[in-house]
Design a protein around this motif. Sequence first.
Motif, PDB file in Angstrom:
ATOM      1  N   ASP A  40       0.860  -1.147   0.076  1.00  0.00           N
ATOM      2  CA  ASP A  40       0.077  -0.074   0.021  1.00  0.00           C
ATOM      3  C   ASP A  40       0.872   1.209  -0.138  1.00  0.00           C
ATOM      4  N   VAL A  41       0.553   2.157  -0.728  1.00  0.00           N
ATOM      5  CA  VAL A  41       1.217   3.589  -1.135  1.00  0.00           C
ATOM      6  C   VAL A  41       0.290   4.645  -0.714  1.00  0.00           C
ATOM      7  N   ASP A  42       0.632   5.589   0.058  1.00  0.00           N
ATOM      8  CA  ASP A  42       0.191   6.854  -0.247  1.00  0.00           C
ATOM      9  C   ASP A  42       1.354   7.967  -0.269  1.00  0.00           C
ATOM     10  N   ALA A  43       0.984   8.769  -1.395  1.00  0.00           N
ATOM     11  CA  ALA A  43       1.848   9.841  -1.936  1.00  0.00           C
ATOM     12  C   ALA A  43       1.354  11.205  -2.016  1.00  0.00           C
ATOM     13  N   TRP A  44       1.832  12.191  -0.818  1.00  0.00           N
ATOM     14  CA  TRP A  44       1.257  13.382  -0.683  1.00  0.00           C
ATOM     15  C   TRP A  44       1.768  14.396  -1.608  1.00  0.00           C
ATOM     16  N   MET A  45       1.060  15.009  -2.106  1.00  0.00           N
ATOM     17  CA  MET A  45       1.337  16.170  -3.057  1.00  0.00           C
ATOM     18  C   MET A  45       0.191  17.138  -3.209  1.00  0.00           C
ATOM     19  N   ASP A  46       0.128  18.247  -3.879  1.00  0.00           N
ATOM     20  CA  ASP A  46      -0.647  19.208  -3.957  1.00  0.00           C
ATOM     21  C   ASP A  46      -1.622  19.083  -5.209  1.00  0.00           C
ATOM     22  N   LEU A  47      -2.919  18.704  -5.097  1.00  0.00           N
ATOM     23  CA  LEU A  47      -3.593  18.281  -6.112  1.00  0.00           C
ATOM     24  C   LEU A  47      -4.751  19.276  -6.618  1.00  0.00           C
TER      25      LEU A  47
ATOM     26  N   THR B  50      13.071  10.215  -5.528  1.00  0.00           N
ATOM     27  CA  THR B  50      13.967  10.642  -6.681  1.00  0.00           C
ATOM     28  C   THR B  50      13.284  10.805  -7.864  1.00  0.00           C
ATOM     29  N   ASN B  51      12.456  10.066  -8.380  1.00  0.00           N
ATOM     30  CA  ASN B  51      11.591  10.125  -9.722  1.00  0.00           C
ATOM     31  C   ASN B  51      10.555  11.080  -9.593  1.00  0.00           C
ATOM     32  N   HIS B  52      10.095  11.564  -8.548  1.00  0.00           N
ATOM     33  CA  HIS B  52       8.814  12.441  -8.588  1.00  0.00           C
ATOM     34  C   HIS B  52       9.025  13.634  -7.696  1.00  0.00           C
ATOM     35  N   PRO B  53       9.688  14.769  -7.944  1.00  0.00           N
ATOM     36  CA  PRO B  53      10.082  15.810  -7.150  1.00  0.00           C
ATOM     37  C   PRO B  53       8.796  16.534  -6.657  1.00  0.00           C
ATOM     38  N   GLN B  54       7.623  16.319  -6.979  1.00  0.00           N
ATOM     39  CA  GLN B  54       6.395  16.824  -6.636  1.00  0.00           C
ATOM     40  C   GLN B  54       5.762  16.084  -5.187  1.00  0.00           C
ATOM     41  N   ILE B  55       6.281  14.939  -4.834  1.00  0.00           N
ATOM     42  CA  ILE B  55       5.728  14.217  -4.016  1.00  0.00           C
ATOM     43  C   ILE B  55       6.533  14.968  -2.497  1.00  0.00           C
ATOM     44  N   SER B  56       5.636  15.201  -1.535  1.00  0.00           N
ATOM     45  CA  SER B  56       6.455  15.743  -0.445  1.00  0.00           C
ATOM     46  C   SER B  56       6.496  14.819   0.933  1.00  0.00           C
ATOM     47  N   ALA B  57       5.869  13.920   0.705  1.00  0.00           N
ATOM     48  CA  ALA B  57       5.697  12.690   2.015  1.00  0.00           C
ATOM     49  C   ALA B  57       5.171  11.372   1.126  1.00  0.00           C
ATOM     50  N   VAL B  58       5.780  10.292   1.639  1.00  0.00           N
ATOM     51  CA  VAL B  58       5.076   8.960   1.320  1.00  0.00           C
ATOM     52  C   VAL B  58       5.221   8.010   2.358  1.00  0.00           C
ATOM     53  N   ARG B  59       3.799   7.189   2.356  1.00  0.00           N
ATOM     54  CA  ARG B  59       3.586   6.057   3.389  1.00  0.00           C
ATOM     55  C   ARG B  59       3.798   4.851   2.657  1.00  0.00           C
ATOM     56  N   VAL B  60       4.603   3.899   2.799  1.00  0.00           N
ATOM     57  CA  VAL B  60       4.765   2.541   2.273  1.00  0.00           C
ATOM     58  C   VAL B  60       4.417   1.428   3.519  1.00  0.00           C
ATOM     59  N   GLN B  61       3.501   0.500   2.842  1.00  0.00           N
ATOM     60  CA  GLN B  61       3.245  -0.616   4.017  1.00  0.00           C
ATOM     61  C   GLN B  61       3.442  -1.906   2.968  1.00  0.00           C
ATOM     62  N   VAL B  62       4.457  -2.811   3.551  1.00  0.00           N
ATOM     63  CA  VAL B  62       4.812  -3.896   2.775  1.00  0.00           C
ATOM     64  C   VAL B  62       4.340  -4.972   3.688  1.00  0.00           C
ATOM     65  N   LYS B  63       3.424  -5.806   3.057  1.00  0.00           N
ATOM     66  CA  LYS B  63       2.652  -6.879   4.002  1.00  0.00           C
ATOM     67  C   LYS B  63       3.237  -8.423   3.361  1.00  0.00           C
ATOM     68  N   LYS B  64       3.561  -9.292   4.138  1.00  0.00           N
ATOM     69  CA  LYS B  64       3.910 -10.770   3.724  1.00  0.00           C
ATOM     70  C   LYS B  64       2.259 -11.227   4.129  1.00  0.00           C
ATOM     71  N   PRO B  65       1.658 -11.812   3.598  1.00  0.00           N
ATOM     72  CA  PRO B  65       0.459 -12.597   3.800  1.00  0.00           C
ATOM     73  C   PRO B  65       0.556 -14.123   4.227  1.00  0.00           C
ATOM     74  N   HIS B  66       1.777 -14.556   3.632  1.00  0.00           N
ATOM     75  CA  HIS B  66       2.013 -16.228   3.835  1.00  0.00           C
ATOM     76  C   HIS B  66       3.390 -16.162   4.630  1.00  0.00           C
TER      77      HIS B  66
END
Length: 144
Positions: free
Chosen positions: A50-57, A104-120
Motif C-alpha cells: 500500500d502506498v500513499d503519496a502526498w502532493m498538492d492536487l 528521486t523520480n517525482h519531486p512533486q511528492i512531499s511525503a510517502v507512506r509505504v506498507q509492505v505486507k507478507k500474507p504467507h
Amino acid sequence: MAAPSCGTMMEAVGNGIPAGDKLVLRGLKFHGYHGVKPEEKTLGQKFVIDVDAWMDLRKAGKSDDLSDTLSYTAIYRIVKEVVEGQSQNLLESVAQMIASKIFTNHPQISAVRVQVKKPHVAVPGSLDYLGVEIIRYRSIDAPN
C-alpha cells in the motif's frame, strides 16, 4: 545531482501522518524473493503493498488534466520494480527503497507512506499478514 533525502519533518498531524492531498494505491500484489530464510530467497512469495503519496492536487482538481498530477501507474511501476527486483533481507529495506525511488523520480511528492505486507508467513496461528509501514518526508537536510 545528489539523491533526495528521506528524513523526518515536523509538519505532520499529531499522530505523525502528514495532512493534505495524496494519491492512494492499495493492495498492489507482486511475487518477490525478500526475507532471511533460504526458501524465501529461492521460492519467493507474494507481497502486498500500500502506498500513499502526498502532493498538492489542487491544480489537477481544477484543470482535469493529467499533466497537472502524477499518474498512479508511475508509482505502481516503482513498486513493481523494487518488489520484483533484487532480493532484500528485510521488509524495512524494501519499503525504504520504494520511498527513496518515489522521491528521486517525482519531486512533486512531499511525503510517502509505504506498507509492505507478507500474507504467507510461517508462524503458528491465524493472521492476515505481517509487515512494516514507514512514513518518509522529503527533507533537504536529512540523510537517506
